[in-house]
Design a protein around this motif. Sequence first.
Motif, PDB file in Angstrom:
ATOM      1  N   LEU A  51       0.836  -1.201   0.000  1.00  0.00           N
ATOM      2  CA  LEU A  51       0.000   0.000   0.000  1.00  0.00           C
ATOM      3  C   LEU A  51       0.868   1.247   0.000  1.00  0.00           C
ATOM      4  O   LEU A  51       0.580   2.208  -0.712  1.00  0.00           O
ATOM      5  CB  LEU A  51      -0.924   0.002   1.216  1.00  0.00           C
ATOM      6  N   ALA A  52       1.927   1.254   0.820  1.00  0.00           N
ATOM      7  CA  ALA A  52       2.855   2.392   0.881  1.00  0.00           C
ATOM      8  C   ALA A  52       4.120   1.963   1.609  1.00  0.00           C
ATOM      9  O   ALA A  52       4.061   1.244   2.604  1.00  0.00           O
ATOM     10  CB  ALA A  52       2.216   3.569   1.600  1.00  0.00           C
ATOM     11  N   ARG A  53       5.241   2.412   1.123  1.00  0.00           N
ATOM     12  CA  ARG A  53       6.519   2.190   1.800  1.00  0.00           C
ATOM     13  C   ARG A  53       6.695   3.271   2.859  1.00  0.00           C
ATOM     14  O   ARG A  53       6.246   4.408   2.679  1.00  0.00           O
ATOM     15  CB  ARG A  53       7.673   2.261   0.810  1.00  0.00           C
ATOM     16  N   ILE A  54       7.353   2.952   3.958  1.00  0.00           N
ATOM     17  CA  ILE A  54       7.579   3.918   5.034  1.00  0.00           C
ATOM     18  C   ILE A  54       8.342   5.131   4.509  1.00  0.00           C
ATOM     19  O   ILE A  54       8.050   6.266   4.868  1.00  0.00           O
ATOM     20  CB  ILE A  54       8.321   3.257   6.225  1.00  0.00           C
ATOM     21  N   ASP A  55       9.294   4.909   3.626  1.00  0.00           N
ATOM     22  CA  ASP A  55      10.083   6.009   3.063  1.00  0.00           C
ATOM     23  C   ASP A  55       9.238   6.964   2.231  1.00  0.00           C
ATOM     24  O   ASP A  55       9.635   8.097   1.997  1.00  0.00           O
ATOM     25  CB  ASP A  55      11.228   5.461   2.202  1.00  0.00           C
ATOM     26  N   ASP A  56       8.078   6.509   1.764  1.00  0.00           N
ATOM     27  CA  ASP A  56       7.219   7.339   0.922  1.00  0.00           C
ATOM     28  C   ASP A  56       6.101   8.030   1.704  1.00  0.00           C
ATOM     29  O   ASP A  56       5.304   8.746   1.132  1.00  0.00           O
ATOM     30  CB  ASP A  56       6.632   6.477  -0.199  1.00  0.00           C
ATOM     31  N   ILE A  57       6.024   7.815   3.009  1.00  0.00           N
ATOM     32  CA  ILE A  57       4.971   8.434   3.821  1.00  0.00           C
ATOM     33  C   ILE A  57       5.441   9.791   4.328  1.00  0.00           C
ATOM     34  O   ILE A  57       6.487   9.900   4.965  1.00  0.00           O
ATOM     35  CB  ILE A  57       4.575   7.523   5.002  1.00  0.00           C
ATOM     36  N   ALA A  58       4.664  10.838   4.022  1.00  0.00           N
ATOM     37  CA  ALA A  58       4.988  12.191   4.479  1.00  0.00           C
ATOM     38  C   ALA A  58       4.438  12.419   5.889  1.00  0.00           C
ATOM     39  O   ALA A  58       5.148  12.901   6.763  1.00  0.00           O
ATOM     40  CB  ALA A  58       4.439  13.235   3.522  1.00  0.00           C
ATOM     41  N   ASN A  59       3.163  12.107   6.097  1.00  0.00           N
ATOM     42  CA  ASN A  59       2.565  12.233   7.431  1.00  0.00           C
ATOM     43  C   ASN A  59       1.259  11.453   7.534  1.00  0.00           C
ATOM     44  O   ASN A  59       0.729  10.976   6.550  1.00  0.00           O
ATOM     45  CB  ASN A  59       2.360  13.699   7.817  1.00  0.00           C
ATOM     46  N   VAL A  60       0.775  11.338   8.761  1.00  0.00           N
ATOM     47  CA  VAL A  60      -0.479  10.640   9.066  1.00  0.00           C
ATOM     48  C   VAL A  60      -1.482  11.688   9.513  1.00  0.00           C
ATOM     49  O   VAL A  60      -1.186  12.509  10.379  1.00  0.00           O
ATOM     50  CB  VAL A  60      -0.264   9.579  10.174  1.00  0.00           C
ATOM     51  N   ASP A  61      -2.669  11.656   8.926  1.00  0.00           N
ATOM     52  CA  ASP A  61      -3.709  12.646   9.235  1.00  0.00           C
ATOM     53  C   ASP A  61      -4.890  11.938   9.880  1.00  0.00           C
ATOM     54  O   ASP A  61      -5.584  11.164   9.237  1.00  0.00           O
ATOM     55  CB  ASP A  61      -4.125  13.341   7.939  1.00  0.00           C
ATOM     56  N   ARG A  62      -5.113  12.209  11.184  1.00  0.00           N
ATOM     57  CA  ARG A  62      -6.231  11.603  11.909  1.00  0.00           C
ATOM     58  C   ARG A  62      -7.228  12.648  12.393  1.00  0.00           C
ATOM     59  O   ARG A  62      -8.080  12.371  13.212  1.00  0.00           O
ATOM     60  CB  ARG A  62      -5.724  10.812  13.121  1.00  0.00           C
ATOM     61  N   GLY A  63      -7.111  13.860  11.898  1.00  0.00           N
ATOM     62  CA  GLY A  63      -7.953  14.955  12.362  1.00  0.00           C
ATOM     63  C   GLY A  63      -9.433  14.726  12.106  1.00  0.00           C
ATOM     64  O   GLY A  63      -9.830  13.935  11.254  1.00  0.00           O
ATOM     65  N   VAL A  64     -10.248  15.463  12.844  1.00  0.00           N
ATOM     66  CA  VAL A  64     -11.701  15.341  12.732  1.00  0.00           C
ATOM     67  C   VAL A  64     -12.173  15.703  11.328  1.00  0.00           C
ATOM     68  O   VAL A  64     -13.061  15.069  10.777  1.00  0.00           O
ATOM     69  CB  VAL A  64     -12.396  16.243  13.775  1.00  0.00           C
ATOM     70  N   PHE A  65     -11.565  16.715  10.727  1.00  0.00           N
ATOM     71  CA  PHE A  65     -11.998  17.185   9.417  1.00  0.00           C
ATOM     72  C   PHE A  65     -11.150  16.638   8.280  1.00  0.00           C
ATOM     73  O   PHE A  65     -11.222  17.113   7.159  1.00  0.00           O
ATOM     74  CB  PHE A  65     -12.001  18.710   9.392  1.00  0.00           C
ATOM     75  N   ALA A  66     -10.345  15.633   8.551  1.00  0.00           N
ATOM     76  CA  ALA A  66      -9.505  15.023   7.518  1.00  0.00           C
ATOM     77  C   ALA A  66     -10.367  14.201   6.560  1.00  0.00           C
ATOM     78  O   ALA A  66     -11.374  13.626   6.955  1.00  0.00           O
ATOM     79  CB  ALA A  66      -8.444  14.136   8.154  1.00  0.00           C
ATOM     80  N   PHE A  67      -9.970  14.167   5.310  1.00  0.00           N
ATOM     81  CA  PHE A  67     -10.639  13.331   4.315  1.00  0.00           C
ATOM     82  C   PHE A  67     -10.116  11.916   4.497  1.00  0.00           C
ATOM     83  O   PHE A  67      -9.040  11.571   4.032  1.00  0.00           O
ATOM     84  CB  PHE A  67     -10.350  13.862   2.904  1.00  0.00           C
ATOM     85  N   LYS A  68     -10.886  11.106   5.245  1.00  0.00           N
ATOM     86  CA  LYS A  68     -10.438   9.773   5.630  1.00  0.00           C
ATOM     87  C   LYS A  68     -11.638   8.841   5.715  1.00  0.00           C
ATOM     88  O   LYS A  68     -12.775   9.297   5.792  1.00  0.00           O
ATOM     89  CB  LYS A  68      -9.721   9.828   6.980  1.00  0.00           C
ATOM     90  N   PRO A  69     -11.397   7.532   5.706  1.00  0.00           N
ATOM     91  CA  PRO A  69     -12.509   6.586   5.868  1.00  0.00           C
ATOM     92  C   PRO A  69     -13.087   6.634   7.285  1.00  0.00           C
ATOM     93  O   PRO A  69     -12.431   7.091   8.222  1.00  0.00           O
ATOM     94  CB  PRO A  69     -11.867   5.221   5.611  1.00  0.00           C
TER      95      PRO A  69
END
Length: 161
Positions: free
Chosen positions: A85-103
Motif C-alpha cells: 500500500l505504501a513504503r515507510i520512506d514514501d509516507i509524508a505524514n499521518v492525518d487523523r484529524g476530525v476534518f480530515a478526508f479519511k474513511p
Amino acid sequence: MESGILCTLTPSPARRGIAVLCLSAVAALLLWVAVTSPPNDLGWLAFTVGTGAFMLWCAWQLWAATARRIVLTREGLFDSSGACLARIDDIANVDRGVFAFKPSGGFAIVLKTPLGRDWAPGLWWRFGRRLGIGGVTPNAQGKVLAEAITLMLMEKNGTTL
C-alpha cells in the motif's frame, strides 16, 4: 512482505457483515422494485436494474476485500495478500484529524509521491498522494496503527515527543 509484522488492522466481523447486508438490502430493494412495479420508461428500468446489479457487485467486492487485513512492517504498509500500500520512506505524514478526508473510523496517510489509484472497499483506498485506511475496521486498532506509523516516522526523522 517480510515476516517482521509490527501491527495489524483486521476488519471487524460484525461491521463487515452489516456493511455487506446493507449493500445487499439496497440491491434487493432496487431489483424488487424493478420486478414488482417496473417504471414505464425503459431507461428508468435499465437504471434500476443496473444500479441493483452494481450494488450486488459492490457487496461482493466488499466481502472479498474485507477477508484480508492490513499489516505494518518496518518496510511499510501491506495488504495481507502481499500488495504494497505504501513504503515507510514514501509516507509524508499521518492525518487523523476530525476534518480530515479519511474513511470512517480510520485515518489518512499523505504520501510523498503519487502511487496511483487502487481500492479495497471497506479496508483501504489510494488516490494520488492520499491513502485512506479504515472503513469496517475497529477504531481502536486503527488508532494503534496510525500511532505506530507516526512513531516510525518520528524515529526515521530523528524527532522526539
